[in-house]
Design an enzyme around this catalytic site. Structure first.
Site, PDB file in Angstrom:
ATOM      1  N   ALA A 216      -9.124   3.097   4.909  1.00  0.00           N
ATOM      2  CA  ALA A 216     -10.139   3.189   3.859  1.00  0.00           C
ATOM      3  C   ALA A 216     -10.630   4.631   3.852  1.00  0.00           C
ATOM      4  CB  ALA A 216     -11.283   2.218   4.129  1.00  0.00           C
ATOM      5  N   VAL A 217     -10.239   5.390   2.838  1.00  0.00           N
ATOM      6  CA  VAL A 217     -10.497   6.831   2.844  1.00  0.00           C
ATOM      7  C   VAL A 217     -11.853   7.221   2.259  1.00  0.00           C
ATOM      8  CG1 VAL A 217      -8.043   7.423   2.851  1.00  0.00           C
ATOM      9  CG2 VAL A 217      -9.260   7.229   0.665  1.00  0.00           C
TER      10      VAL A 217
ATOM     11  N   ALA B  16      -7.385   7.264  -7.267  1.00  0.00           N
ATOM     12  CA  ALA B  16      -8.781   7.706  -7.278  1.00  0.00           C
ATOM     13  C   ALA B  16      -9.332   7.807  -5.863  1.00  0.00           C
ATOM     14  CB  ALA B  16      -9.625   6.742  -8.120  1.00  0.00           C
ATOM     15  N   GLU B  17      -8.994   6.826  -5.014  1.00  0.00           N
ATOM     16  CA  GLU B  17      -9.483   6.850  -3.640  1.00  0.00           C
ATOM     17  C   GLU B  17      -8.927   8.054  -2.885  1.00  0.00           C
ATOM     18  OE1 GLU B  17      -9.765   1.981  -3.674  1.00  0.00           O
ATOM     19  OE2 GLU B  17      -8.064   2.947  -2.684  1.00  0.00           O
ATOM     20  N   GLN B  18      -7.651   8.326  -3.053  1.00  0.00           N
ATOM     21  CA  GLN B  18      -7.028   9.447  -2.352  1.00  0.00           C
ATOM     22  C   GLN B  18      -7.557  10.784  -2.865  1.00  0.00           C
ATOM     23  OE1 GLN B  18      -2.816   9.312  -1.521  1.00  0.00           O
ATOM     24  NE2 GLN B  18      -2.814   7.077  -1.522  1.00  0.00           N
TER      25      GLN B  18
ATOM     26  N   HIS C   2       0.839  -1.203   0.000  1.00  0.00           N
ATOM     27  CA  HIS C   2       0.000   0.000   0.000  1.00  0.00           C
ATOM     28  C   HIS C   2       0.873   1.252   0.000  1.00  0.00           C
ATOM     29  CE1 HIS C   2      -3.022  -2.944   0.940  1.00  0.00           C
ATOM     30  NE2 HIS C   2      -3.929  -2.035   0.604  1.00  0.00           N
ATOM     31  N   PRO C   3       0.442   2.270  -0.727  1.00  0.00           N
ATOM     32  CA  PRO C   3       1.224   3.515  -0.763  1.00  0.00           C
ATOM     33  C   PRO C   3       0.971   4.357   0.481  1.00  0.00           C
ATOM     34  CG  PRO C   3      -0.775   3.787  -2.037  1.00  0.00           C
ATOM     35  CD  PRO C   3      -0.746   2.336  -1.582  1.00  0.00           C
TER      36      PRO C   3
ATOM     37  N   SER D  24      -5.752   3.374  -6.021  1.00  0.00           N
ATOM     38  CA  SER D  24      -5.333   4.182  -4.867  1.00  0.00           C
ATOM     39  C   SER D  24      -5.406   5.666  -5.177  1.00  0.00           C
ATOM     40  CB  SER D  24      -3.913   3.818  -4.432  1.00  0.00           C
ATOM     41  OG  SER D  24      -3.895   2.575  -3.792  1.00  0.00           O
TER      42      SER D  24
END
Length: 172
Positions: free
Chosen positions: A125-126, A89-91, A74-75, A87
């Protein structure tokens, strides 16, 4: 053929060859296609939840080294380095691509302290969270025990991967 919504269906997932299954689902668990490989034999899946549970079971029962590699895949949140499209897109959805310089600096310092202490990046989980929620969570979690934090990180991965499967296949 995709469903009318443009999403894949469980029926399509259930009849895929193993290489296609891994190609489609291999990125659900960050840079860890071995999770999809392990879940393939558990087909057919009658629900998205059943598929997700099978994948979580593969990850959750993996050897310690493999689990640690999953955590390390994971970053860092708000990193300026290249991250997977999922990742990124989620961030972006949580506003981490729009941090003020002082917020970026604080998050970078907290990420470094967290990684130094636990040996893997902070995982959260953002989805549905904003940058203040995220900074508050890392501030709190950096003081936890290694055992508690590893369990929390795996729980967060479960949340992240559930969101990703729902994006791909729809919610039940």
């Amino acid at each position: 053929m995709n469903s009318p919504s443009g999403r894949l269906t469980l029926e399509q997932i259930n009849v895929m060859t193993e290489p296609d299954f891994v190609k489609v689902l291999g990125g659900i668990f960050e840079h860890s296609p071995w999770v999809a490989e392990g879940a393939y034999a558990k087909r057919p899946f009658s629900t998205v939840q059943q598929l997700h549970t099978a994948m979580k079971d593969v990850a959750g029962t993996a050897e310690d080294d493999r689990q640690l590699a999953l955590l390390r895949a994971h970053p860092d949140l708000a990193t300026r380095l290249a991250v997977s499209p999922l990742s990124a897109a989620e961030q972006q959805g949580a506003g981490l691509d729009r941090l003020a310089p002082e917020e970026f600096r604080e998050l970078t310092e907290l990420n470094a302290a967290y990684t130094a202490k636990f040996g893997f990046p902070f995982i959260l989980a953002v989805k549905g969270k904003d940058k203040e929620d995220i900074i508050s969570a890392i501030r709190e979690r950096v003081s936890r025990s290694a055992e508690a934090e590893r369990a929390q990180a795996l729980l967060e991965i479960g949340r992240i991967t559930r969101f990703r499967l729902e994006d791909l296949l729809g919610a039940e």
